[in-house]
Design a protein around this motif. Sequence first.
Motif, mmCIF file in Angstrom:
data_model
loop_
_atom_site.group_PDB
_atom_site.id
_atom_site.type_symbol
_atom_site.label_atom_id
_atom_site.label_comp_id
_atom_site.label_asym_id
_atom_site.label_seq_id
_atom_site.Cartn_x
_atom_site.Cartn_y
_atom_site.Cartn_z
ATOM 1 N N PRO A 119 -3.823 -32.683 -15.094
ATOM 2 C CA PRO A 119 -3.978 -31.536 -15.894
ATOM 3 C C PRO A 119 -5.490 -30.870 -15.926
ATOM 4 N N SER A 120 -6.583 -31.729 -15.834
ATOM 5 C CA SER A 120 -7.989 -31.117 -15.907
ATOM 6 C C SER A 120 -8.274 -30.512 -14.735
ATOM 7 N N LEU A 123 -6.626 -26.915 -14.809
ATOM 8 C CA LEU A 123 -7.251 -26.164 -15.799
ATOM 9 C C LEU A 123 -8.617 -25.610 -14.830
ATOM 10 N N GLU A 145 -2.744 -30.488 -22.337
ATOM 11 C CA GLU A 145 -4.297 -30.133 -22.531
ATOM 12 C C GLU A 145 -5.200 -30.687 -23.346
#
Length: 358
Positions: A119-120, A123, A145
């Motif tokens: 996820p990081s 993003l 998040e």
Amino acid sequence: MREYIFILGREPELSFLEIISYFKAQGVTYKVVEYKDEVAIFLLREFDSDILIKRLGGTVKIAEVFMDYKYKGEENRLNWGISVYKGQGKELRNYLTKEFKKENVKAMFRKAREKFFTPSEILAKHLLEFVVYGKYWAKTIAIFEPKWYKERDETRPKQMLLHQVSLRLARILINLSQARANLLDPYCGVGTILQEGLISNLDVVGVDIDEESVKASKKNLEWLKNKYNLKNKFKVIKGDAKGLTRYFKRNSIQGVATEPYLGPYHKKLPTREKVSGEVKNLERLYYGFLVQLRQILRKNGKVAIVFPRLKFHRGSKNLDVKEILKNSGFKVSNIDERVKLPIVSEGKFLDRLIYVLE
Ligand SMILES: C[S@@+](CC[C@H](N)C(=O)[O-])C[C@H]1O[C@@H](n2cnc3c(N)ncnc32)[C@H](O)[C@@H]1O
């Protein structure tokens, strides 16, 4: 109904059971198409994926399965990538490259360092992500998040490291309890579970024997209520979990989520003898509390609870859970036949055995 791929977190069984429990509590119609390791595919009616991923503590990504894909976004420049959980990504890559070309989108393909993006990374790279799982192609529609939790965890007024669970586990326990109206944490510590319950629109009540923890809980909950403008109620009582009938009426509690006291804190692994004594004490505590809980919990209420398995040099020791449950009138809940309880989350000094009781 459509198919959705859920990418599960570090403890996939726990995450899977959490999703099933959440759907049951919310009355969501679902069908499990496939479930293996860190991937579960569900057949679902349309839903708000942004809300769902925030409610679930153990899901990393949600992706919508497609047969053919059309880019509907407005940007004509973008980064995209493919996470492969099973099989190969090449065919999808070729297919999507053509699609982006057709739509005149300048799409820059990014390769994942491992097989899939975290996820990081998604993003940071502003990535449009696609997922391959065997024959399934899907487009990611929601990701977990970390900053949502960070904000509620690190900026709250009170922290007491030995008296708090992780926000992620707190959410999972709440969902496992299937609470819809009110939620009790009889060992509330600094109120992490209560806090996550409050933010999920539940009325919450906490009990703790330690004055400082009670004060910390109240402060944290007040802060949260103001910060997010929450309308639900909370109450924190200084008291003993072995005396719950003193504070609550019969059948007044609908769901319980708790990580109780798990024994004394150790700097190094204790001896077998020491652990034996601690287990005896904990058995008394768990039994005493569950007997009382039975009386204030509604008939169909569920209890999501952690039992410790204490480690010593070259071994570990369980509480006699079977006996405790039999004598207190509880049994292990069968939420889904694919997952056998307890689910074990391993730690350095103790393992957490996660049960759902009814
Ligand atoms: C692991 S912490 C709980 C973490 C908490 N559930 C949270 O959401 O952060 C255990 C708590 O149990 C409390 N405790 C220990 N014995 C108790 C008892 N007999 N009755 C109520 N609370 C007790 C301790 O003061 C401590 O705050």
